[in-house]
Design a protein around this motif. Structure first.
Motif, PDB file in Angstrom:
ATOM      1  N   HIS A  75       3.111  -2.153   5.348  1.00 58.19           N
ATOM      2  CA  HIS A  75       2.432  -2.282   4.045  1.00 58.19           C
ATOM      3  C   HIS A  75       3.097  -1.343   3.030  1.00 58.19           C
ATOM      4  O   HIS A  75       3.121  -1.634   1.846  1.00 58.19           O
ATOM      5  N   ASP A 106      -2.468  -8.566   4.860  1.00 54.86           N
ATOM      6  CA  ASP A 106      -3.728  -8.786   5.569  1.00 54.86           C
ATOM      7  C   ASP A 106      -4.339 -10.023   4.929  1.00 54.86           C
ATOM      8  O   ASP A 106      -4.532 -10.048   3.705  1.00 54.86           O
ATOM      9  N   ARG A 157       0.871  -1.195   0.000  1.00 54.71           N
ATOM     10  CA  ARG A 157       0.000   0.000   0.000  1.00 54.71           C
ATOM     11  C   ARG A 157       0.898   1.232   0.000  1.00 54.71           C
ATOM     12  O   ARG A 157       1.641   1.455   0.961  1.00 54.71           O
ATOM     13  N   GLU A 209      -4.977  -6.675  15.351  1.00 57.85           N
ATOM     14  CA  GLU A 209      -5.729  -7.087  14.147  1.00 57.85           C
ATOM     15  C   GLU A 209      -5.420  -8.552  13.860  1.00 57.85           C
ATOM     16  O   GLU A 209      -4.266  -8.895  13.612  1.00 57.85           O
ATOM     17  N   HIS A 212      -3.688  -9.112  10.260  1.00 66.66           N
ATOM     18  CA  HIS A 212      -2.454  -8.436   9.841  1.00 66.66           C
ATOM     19  C   HIS A 212      -1.206  -9.202  10.292  1.00 66.66           C
ATOM     20  O   HIS A 212      -1.078  -9.574  11.459  1.00 66.66           O
TER      21      HIS A 212
HETATM   22 ZN   LIG Z   1      -2.566  -4.690   7.585  1.00 70.11          ZN
END
Ligand SMILES: [Zn+2]
Length: 340
Positions: A141, A148, A109, A212, A215
């Protein structure tokens, strides 16, 4: 001489062909974001292992932002080392649970998109870091070093993890799992599925985080900063801006006044891959919007003159002498004044 010319033509054609092949290899739906990933030599995960399914949630509005921030991106990219670890995870999964798949929900990302996401979160500033890594600290990321993931069973059904991906309720925090399992908010099946996913990813070399369940990191931020390229933008043009700083190729003697022989000029630094240039150039500097490659560093004009003739004999016919002072190009007039 004729042989030399043919060799040059052959090298030229060879590189043109290489460029054409890489252009043809990109599917017609390749987006600008994907081109950035390709430019940075990230790996298309599904090309490595089609058993890994890709469902990029940020290419849809099915995410916590309720907004598509990746455009038409459909393929997931990771740093090659990280992609290889994910392939290992899929192999372990296929061995243990035939017919099961890892579903990749987010991979690399760009930091620029992380900033857009940060601005879009509809919560007070102080609450935002609960939902997303703050852009100024970055996320793994942004280096293609985090994933993820979710699991899909042999009936192509998503495995129950107790909450959906991107749920920011505390029920999705691994750190509170035991507590929620005890009070019944997290089912035994969902708890066991999370343990299974974590074990699988750990075996392949990933580490989990406390907030999370989906993740996983491939390394620490410190390591990523040291070894990986930060994907800072999702626009190709941002990777074409040449650095205004000179980039040294070697520790050649550059103190004071030196005369170098300029053998090549290029709008982009990539021409250095040309083997002949790679062998002869030992200094690169940025001047008037162009990368300029030079060979040798001499204290006298005579020595530089001899080297220039040598470069001519190597095929660098346009070579000429450039005076430089403290690694900055100066005029012949200034050079002669310094010499006096
Ligand atoms: Zn993540």
């Amino acid at each position: 001489m004729i042989l030399k010319s043919y060799t040059k033509i052959f090298i030229g054609i060879f590189f043109i062909c290489l460029n054409s092949v890489s252009a043809v290899a990109q599917p017609s739906d390749t987006t600008e974001l994907e081109r950035v990933f390709i430019l940075l030599k990230l790996t298309n995960v599904q090309q490595l292992d089609s058993n890994i399914w890709v469902d990029l949630k940020y290419s849809t509005s099915d995410n916590f932002l309720k907004s598509n921030v990746y455009g038409g991106l459909t393929r997931a990219y990771l740093h090659p080392e990280v992609a290889s670890k994910l392939v290992d995870a899929q192999k372990i999964l296929s061995d243990q649970k035939p017919g099961w798949h890892i579903v990749l929900l987010d991979a690399t990302r760009p930091l620029s998109i992380q900033k857009i996401m940060w601005d879009q979160i509809n919560v007070p500033n102080t609450e935002r870091s609960k939902y997303l890594s703050e852009p100024r600290y970055g996320s793994l990321h942004n280096y293609g070093a985090a994933v993820d993931v979710q699991l899909l069973n042999e009936n192509n059904q998503l495995v129950d993890m107790g909450t959906p991906f991107d749920s920011f309720e505390k029920l999705s925090y691994p750190i509170y799992e035991l507590e929620y399992r005890r009070n019944g908010q997290l089912s035994e099946a969902a708890y066991q599925n999370r343990i299974f996913l974590r074990k699988l990813m750990n075996q392949a070399g990933f580490t989990s985080i406390t907030t999370e369940w989906w993740h996983f990191n491939s390394c620490t931020r410190k390591e990523a900063k040291k070894r990986y390229t930060l994907v800072h933008s999702h626009f190709l043009k941002d990777y074409e801006v040449p650095s205004p700083e000179p980039n040294f190729l070697s520790n050649s003697d550059s103190e004071g006044l030196v005369f170098r022989v300029q053998i090549c000029t290029s709008g982009k630094p990539k021409e250095l891959t040309w083997h002949k240039l790679n062998h002869q150039a030992d200094f690169k500097y940025f001047h008037e919007g162009l990368y300029k490659y030079t060979s040798g560093a001499f204290k006298t004009l005579e020595e530089a003159q001899n080297h220039k003739l040598k470069m001519w004999s190597f095929g660098f016919k346009g070579s000429f002498i450039v005076p430089m002072y403290q690694n900055k190009r100066i005029s012949i007039k200034d050079a002669s004044e310094i010499l006096q």
